[in-house]
Write a protein that holds these residues in place. Structure first.
Motif, PDB file in Angstrom:
ATOM      1  N   GLN A   6       0.841  -1.195   0.000  1.00 54.90           N
ATOM      2  CA  GLN A   6       0.000   0.000   0.000  1.00 54.90           C
ATOM      3  C   GLN A   6       0.875   1.243   0.000  1.00 54.90           C
ATOM      4  OE1 GLN A   6      -3.037  -1.887   3.122  1.00 54.90           O
ATOM      5  NE2 GLN A   6      -3.713   0.114   2.365  1.00 54.90           N
ATOM      6  N   CYS A  23      -3.431   0.309  -3.513  1.00 59.75           N
ATOM      7  CA  CYS A  23      -3.108  -1.040  -3.067  1.00 59.75           C
ATOM      8  C   CYS A  23      -2.696  -1.834  -4.304  1.00 59.75           C
ATOM      9  CB  CYS A  23      -4.331  -1.674  -2.419  1.00 59.75           C
ATOM     10  SG  CYS A  23      -4.167  -3.425  -2.007  1.00 59.75           S
ATOM     11  N   LEU A  33     -11.255  -8.646  -3.057  1.00 60.31           N
ATOM     12  CA  LEU A  33     -10.385  -7.674  -2.395  1.00 60.31           C
ATOM     13  C   LEU A  33     -11.255  -6.865  -1.452  1.00 60.31           C
ATOM     14  CD1 LEU A  33      -7.542  -5.546  -3.824  1.00 60.31           C
ATOM     15  CD2 LEU A  33      -9.363  -4.416  -2.531  1.00 60.31           C
ATOM     16  N   GLN A  34     -10.735  -6.624  -0.276  1.00 59.72           N
ATOM     17  CA  GLN A  34     -11.521  -5.937   0.735  1.00 59.72           C
ATOM     18  C   GLN A  34     -10.716  -4.790   1.319  1.00 59.72           C
ATOM     19  OE1 GLN A  34     -13.267  -8.871   3.245  1.00 59.72           O
ATOM     20  NE2 GLN A  34     -14.628  -7.451   4.297  1.00 59.72           N
ATOM     21  N   TRP A  35     -11.378  -3.677   1.555  1.00 65.96           N
ATOM     22  CA  TRP A  35     -10.770  -2.542   2.235  1.00 65.96           C
ATOM     23  C   TRP A  35     -11.325  -2.471   3.657  1.00 65.96           C
ATOM     24  CZ3 TRP A  35      -6.909   0.718   0.761  1.00 65.96           C
ATOM     25  CH2 TRP A  35      -6.530   0.702  -0.590  1.00 65.96           C
ATOM     26  N   SER A  46     -14.877  -3.463   8.203  1.00 59.68           N
ATOM     27  CA  SER A  46     -14.932  -3.649   6.759  1.00 59.68           C
ATOM     28  C   SER A  46     -15.605  -2.449   6.102  1.00 59.68           C
ATOM     29  CB  SER A  46     -15.706  -4.922   6.426  1.00 59.68           C
ATOM     30  OG  SER A  46     -15.804  -5.088   5.030  1.00 59.68           O
ATOM     31  N   ALA A  64     -14.298   2.145  -4.185  1.00 60.09           N
ATOM     32  CA  ALA A  64     -13.139   1.288  -4.390  1.00 60.09           C
ATOM     33  C   ALA A  64     -13.189   0.695  -5.783  1.00 60.09           C
ATOM     34  CB  ALA A  64     -13.102   0.179  -3.345  1.00 60.09           C
ATOM     35  N   SER A  73      -5.735  -1.829  -6.829  1.00 55.95           N
ATOM     36  CA  SER A  73      -7.003  -1.348  -6.327  1.00 55.95           C
ATOM     37  C   SER A  73      -6.789   0.038  -5.741  1.00 55.95           C
ATOM     38  CB  SER A  73      -7.564  -2.279  -5.248  1.00 55.95           C
ATOM     39  OG  SER A  73      -8.753  -1.759  -4.687  1.00 55.95           O
ATOM     40  N   LEU A  75      -8.772   3.120  -3.287  1.00 57.01           N
ATOM     41  CA  LEU A  75      -9.873   3.544  -2.431  1.00 57.01           C
ATOM     42  C   LEU A  75      -9.932   5.060  -2.500  1.00 57.01           C
ATOM     43  CD1 LEU A  75     -12.088   2.865  -0.338  1.00 57.01           C
ATOM     44  CD2 LEU A  75     -10.365   3.233   1.442  1.00 57.01           C
ATOM     45  N   TYR A  88      -5.879   2.504   6.984  1.00 56.50           N
ATOM     46  CA  TYR A  88      -6.688   1.797   5.999  1.00 56.50           C
ATOM     47  C   TYR A  88      -5.883   0.624   5.454  1.00 56.50           C
ATOM     48  CZ  TYR A  88      -9.963   5.595   6.316  1.00 56.50           C
ATOM     49  OH  TYR A  88     -10.887   6.494   6.798  1.00 56.50           O
ATOM     50  N   CYS A  90      -5.860  -2.836   2.929  1.00 61.90           N
ATOM     51  CA  CYS A  90      -6.505  -3.638   1.908  1.00 61.90           C
ATOM     52  C   CYS A  90      -6.073  -5.088   2.091  1.00 61.90           C
ATOM     53  CB  CYS A  90      -6.179  -3.155   0.494  1.00 61.90           C
ATOM     54  SG  CYS A  90      -4.507  -3.482  -0.064  1.00 61.90           S
TER      55      CYS A  90
END
Lengths: 109, 116
Positions: A6, A23, A33-35, A46, A64, A73, A75, A88, A90
């Protein structure tokens, strides 16, 4: 092995600015993929989850995006507020969750 | 959304003692839970995958005899740090897997362990 990076590691912006957190990941074979947001000494909240077949997800002031082929990715946080100050993270899901190194955001009133 | 709790939120213990941390999924059943460790200003590192009714799967470099995991029910997994040492001091976070079309993990609030 999947590596998630990141950039930047830390970011300080005045209130009201729009900002982008980045990311990148090395293996494009991911399920999603999750932030997340993490406040000091706290667990993870989340924010957004993007499936591998999706290009973007939006929730309120957050957007995102996911470019799986390039392993990236972003955000996007619109009209930042002091309450957005946090770290933050990812995370990409392959055979397990791989977390990025995080971006520490400070929004100055 | 689904809620995962951890108890205790903070614990201080002496070297050589054992500490148990609980992870509970409050409003859903989780056959799979995960335990992570986070060092200061570092990212989360997966320690082990906890499977209900079977042995946990440990990541490379994690001592299974040091970090005992029990997943006795569909809503509870425990992590026991045995014979704790100061280097075990860390922030431990669990997550529970909610099996849907998305298969999303929900994270607990974390446990701060300090070993004196």
């Amino acid at each position: 092995k999947q590596e998630v990076t990141q950039i930047p590691a830390a970011l300080s912006v005045p209130e009201g600015e729009n900002l982008v957190l980045n990311c990148s990941f090395t293996d494009s074979a991911i399920y999603n993929l999750q932030w997340f947001r993490q406040d000091p000494g706290k667990g993870l909240t989340s924010l957004l989850l993007i499936q591998s077949s999706q290009r973007e997800q939006t929730s309120g002031r957050l957007n995102a995006s996911l470019d799986k082929s390039s392993g990236r990715s972003t955000l996007y946080i619109a009209a930042s507020q002091p309450g957005d100050s946090a770290t933050y993270l990812c995370a990409v899901k392959g055979n397990q969750f791989y977390f990025g190194t995080g971006t520490s955001l400070t929004v100055i009133p | 959304g689904a809620v995962v709790s951890q108890h205790p939120s903070r614990v201080i213990c002496k070297s050589g003692t054992s500490v148990k941390i609980e992870c509970r999924s409050l409003d859903f059943q989780a056959t799979t839970m995960f335990w992570y460790r986070q060092f200061p200003k570092k990212s989360l590192m997966l320690m082990a995958t906890s499977n209900e009714g079977s042995k946990a799967t440990y990541e490379q470099g994690v001592e299974k005899d040091k970090f005992l995991i029990n997943h006795a029910s569909l809503t509870l997994s425990t992590l026991t740090v045995t014979s704790a040492h100061p280097e075990d001091s860390s922030f431990y976070i669990c997550s529970a897997l909610l099996l849907t079309s998305v298969n999303e993990q929900f994270f607990g609030p974390g446990t701060r362990l300090t070993v004196l």
